[in-house]
Design a protein around this motif. Structure first.
Motif, PDB file in Angstrom:
ATOM      1  N   THR A 292       0.839  -1.207   0.000  1.00 32.46           N
ATOM      2  CA  THR A 292       0.000   0.000   0.000  1.00 32.46           C
ATOM      3  C   THR A 292       0.864   1.242   0.000  1.00 32.46           C
ATOM      4  OG1 THR A 292      -0.032   0.196   2.396  1.00 32.46           O
ATOM      5  CG2 THR A 292      -1.714  -1.229   1.399  1.00 32.46           C
ATOM      6  N   ALA A 293       0.261   2.363  -0.415  1.00 31.28           N
ATOM      7  CA  ALA A 293       0.963   3.638  -0.457  1.00 31.28           C
ATOM      8  C   ALA A 293       1.356   4.085   0.946  1.00 31.28           C
ATOM      9  CB  ALA A 293       0.091   4.700  -1.130  1.00 31.28           C
ATOM     10  N   LEU A 310      10.438   0.878  -5.806  1.00 26.23           N
ATOM     11  CA  LEU A 310       9.429  -0.180  -5.687  1.00 26.23           C
ATOM     12  C   LEU A 310       9.928  -1.447  -6.369  1.00 26.23           C
ATOM     13  CD1 LEU A 310       6.269   1.981  -6.469  1.00 26.23           C
ATOM     14  CD2 LEU A 310       6.968   1.049  -4.242  1.00 26.23           C
ATOM     15  N   LEU A 311       9.857  -2.569  -5.664  1.00 23.12           N
ATOM     16  CA  LEU A 311      10.334  -3.840  -6.205  1.00 23.12           C
ATOM     17  C   LEU A 311       9.159  -4.773  -6.409  1.00 23.12           C
ATOM     18  CD1 LEU A 311      13.257  -4.418  -3.649  1.00 23.12           C
ATOM     19  CD2 LEU A 311      13.389  -3.244  -5.859  1.00 23.12           C
ATOM     20  N   ALA A 329      -1.048   8.603  -5.301  1.00 24.98           N
ATOM     21  CA  ALA A 329      -1.101   7.239  -5.811  1.00 24.98           C
ATOM     22  C   ALA A 329      -2.463   6.574  -5.703  1.00 24.98           C
ATOM     23  CB  ALA A 329      -0.067   6.391  -5.084  1.00 24.98           C
ATOM     24  N   ASP A 330      -3.346   7.064  -4.830  1.00 28.03           N
ATOM     25  CA  ASP A 330      -4.672   6.471  -4.651  1.00 28.03           C
ATOM     26  C   ASP A 330      -4.603   4.982  -4.367  1.00 28.03           C
ATOM     27  OD1 ASP A 330      -5.796   8.874  -5.154  1.00 28.03           O
ATOM     28  OD2 ASP A 330      -6.063   8.508  -7.314  1.00 28.03           O
ATOM     29  N   GLY A 331      -3.622   4.565  -3.590  1.00 30.26           N
ATOM     30  CA  GLY A 331      -3.560   3.151  -3.211  1.00 30.26           C
ATOM     31  C   GLY A 331      -2.859   2.259  -4.204  1.00 30.26           C
ATOM     32  N   ASP A 332      -2.944   2.538  -5.513  1.00 30.64           N
ATOM     33  CA  ASP A 332      -2.285   1.648  -6.482  1.00 30.64           C
ATOM     34  C   ASP A 332      -0.902   2.185  -6.825  1.00 30.64           C
ATOM     35  OD1 ASP A 332      -1.617  -0.205  -8.300  1.00 30.64           O
ATOM     36  OD2 ASP A 332      -3.004   0.484  -9.873  1.00 30.64           O
TER      37      ASP A 332
END
Lengths: 406, 214
Positions: A292-293, A310-311, A329-332
């Motif tokens: 999550t963000a 980010l991996l 990012a709105d979660g995604d």
């Protein structure tokens, strides 16, 4: 015959490679031509260790080719001794000697009226091998240099491209499995792209065959790339420095060597260091791309870094994000920030990594292992420190740094 | 037609003279080939004797054929020996010159590679130099043959064999009704022989030139 049988036997050269005795020893080797005051080659003394590529490099007319041709006695020395594999061959029968030494020249000199197979079979035929053995050997060598025997064995040299001819030239020199190869600017007449490819192939090939190779070139970059050991020659083939490429680049023995290496010594040195050999920045902030963000933001804030990597599930770098990206990012996380660039393998050279860093806008290279998993970051600073540590003369360092920025 | 009848009536003589003609040319060219190649190799190897060899052989070509045939009579008498000797001398220049040119065009790097791989001088010559120079040498032989087929007609003067006998028979009986027929018949046969030789050389060239340099 016993001598030639011995070298032709598979594995004979490898077995001998364990002894410390040099494969080739030149003692006070001199060549003078009639009517010339100064000798063309003046008292050259050199030991060439087994299984190594020894590059003779120097300006045109310094006598490097002459020195090489003294070894297989295409040119007879005026004085001095030549030892091959512990044996004094200064007065041995030259033709028998030459069949024990592979020979490749820039113009290759394939026999135009022989097929590729017949060209490769030249020395085995001279040694009196039987037909079946020669046939097998030809196929084996064509495979080794990456050309299909079924397609190429029956072709004539005029039906080949320049790169293919070069490979056949090398295969022909390897035919009787000689312990020693002499190569006179073998890649000199080939376009830069093919040359690069052939050089890499050549290094891979040497990994397999482990010959003692005397390689003549006037190109210092080629010498650094290919040589285990480099002899920088001055006039009359006098050895200005004979050492490993790394030592020559970091400790040039004289201003002559320095001049010959040129101003880009530090940059050239980067060709010798691998990314895996330097201390990487392993403290990068990372998070799973399927997380999550909020988690990602926590990691970023606690790390004190400005951006987070980010991996994916296998630990492979996917995207760079900063705090503002995470807010939006709105979660995604899959579309947040920017995709990564400048991925380099641990086996890549620093020079390659530097190039990747310059072309990517991140200013930092992401180092990954063979399976693509993230290992750490490599930034300009690290490269510069590495450069400085291997370079005594700081002025060279700044020159190199300037070269990097333009 | 008169000439056609003449050919028919004299077919046997014409044929046997033609065979003699072919033989004398073939023998001369054979000797000239061996001698010319040897001289050519010598001239190629030694720049010092090259101008000498080329000067002597080209001088041969400038000697009038009548005189050259006659010169050998005191030494060799009449018949085939003086004829062959003179023809060999005429045939030499093109063969020598082309051998020198042919060997000169062989890529030095090919020879350097051969030497560097341990091929001895004889093997280098037989396996590399000669095969590569051969098409040029053969062209020289072809030119020599064409020259010699024509000149061989003069050999009849020194009692040599060949179609020259037909021509001289005609010339001796000038004024008689058949004179011209003999001259024409002999000449025609020589042309046919020359074409035959040329065909043989085209075949020979195909058969003896390595595929890689064709």
């Amino acid at each position: 015959m016993t001598a030639t049988d011995q070298i032709a036997g598979p594995g004979a050269s490898q077995a001998a490679a364990t002894t410390a005795e040099p494969m080739i020893r030149l003692e006070e080797l001199t060549k003078s031509y009639r009517g010339q005051k100064k000798p063309a080659v003046d008292r050259v003394t050199m030991d060439m260790p087994r299984g190594e590529i020894i590059v003779l490099v120097g300006p045109s007319g310094c006598g490097k080719t002459t020195t090489m041709e003294l070894i297989n006695r295409l040119i007879e020395p005026t004085s001095g001794r030549i030892h091959l594999d512990g044996e004094d061959v200064t007065t041995a029968d030259p033709d028998t000697l030459r069949r024990r030494i592979g020979y490749v020249i820039q113009q290759i000199g394939l026999f135009p009226h022989f097929t590729v197979g017949e060209n490769i079979a030249t020395v085995p035929k001279l040694l009196g091998w039987d037909k079946a053995r020669i046939g097998n050997r030809v196929d084996e060598l064509l495979d080794l240099v990456g050309l299909d025997p079924a397609v190429f064995a029956k072709r004539y040299p005029k039906e080949l491209s320049g790169g293919q001819r070069q490979r056949i030239g090398v295969a022909r020199a390897l035919a009787a499995d000689p312990p020693v190869m002499l190569m006179d600017e073998p890649f000199g007449a080939i376009d830069p792209i093919t040359r690069e490819r052939l050089q890499n192939e050549f290094l891979r090939l040497q990994q397999q065959v482990k010959k003692t190779i005397v390689f003549v070139t006037h190109d210092i970059d080629e010498a650094i790339k290919l040589g285990d050991r480099i002899a920088i020659l001055g006039e009359q083939s006098r050895i200005a420095q004979y050492d490993t490429p790394a030592n020559i680049l970091s400790n040039p023995a004289s201003t002559y060597v320095e001049d010959f290496i040129g101003s880009g010594a530090s940059l050239k040195r980067l060709n010798l260091s691998l990314v895996g050999d330097v201390a990487l920045d392993t403290g990068a902030a990372t998070a799973r791309i399927d997380g999550t963000a909020a988690e990602a933001r926590d990691t970023l804030e606690s790390s004190g870094r400005s951006a987070l990597l980010l991996l994916d599930g296998q630990g492979r770098p996917q995207r760079w994000v900063d705090a503002r990206d995470l807010d939006r990012a709105d979660g995604d996380l899959r579309r947040a920030g920017e995709p990564v660039s400048a991925l380099v393998d641990t086996g890549a050279t620093l020079s390659y990594a530097l190039n990747e860093m310059l072309t990517s806008n991140a200013g930092v290279a992401l180092v990954v292992d063979g399976s693509g998993a993230f290992q750490g970051l490599l930034d300009f600073e690290t490269v510069m420190v590495t450069t400085r540590s291997i370079q005594r003369d700081s002025s060279d360092f700044y020159r190199a740094a300037k070269a990097v920025t333009d | 037609m008169d000439f056609y009848k003449h050919l028919n009536d004299n077919a046997e003589y014409l044929f046997s003279d033609a065979v003699d003609h072919v033989m004398v040319v073939a023998i001369s060219i054979g000797i000239a080939l061996v001698l010319g190649c040897a001289l050519g190799v010598l001239a190629h190897r030694s720049p010092r004797v090259r101008p000498m060899i080329l000067a002597v052989t080209s001088t041969m070509l400038t000697i009038p054929s009548l005189a050259l045939f006659a010169i050998f009579i005191p030494l060799l008498g009449l018949g085939t020996p003086p004829a062959v000797t003179a023809l060999v001398l005429y045939a030499l220049l093109p063969i020598v010159r082309n051998t020198v040119v042919g060997l000169g065009t062989v890529d030095q790097n090919v020879l350097r590679a051969a030497r560097g791989m341990g091929m001895g001088p004889w093997r280098r010559f037989a396996r590399i130099e000669l095969p590569l120079a051969w098409p040029v040498v053969l062209t020289g032989v072809r030119v020599s043959t064409q020259v010699v087929v024509g000149i061989a007609a003069i050999a009849a003067l020194v009692n040599g064999p060949g179609l020259g006998n037909e021509i001289f028979r005609g010339l001796r009986s000038l004024g008689s009704p058949f004179a011209l027929n003999f001259v024409l018949g002999g000449t025609l046969a020589i042309v046919v022989v020359a074409l035959l030789f040329d065909t043989v050389f085209i075949l020979l060239r195909r058969l003896t030139t390595a595929r890689g340099i064709r």
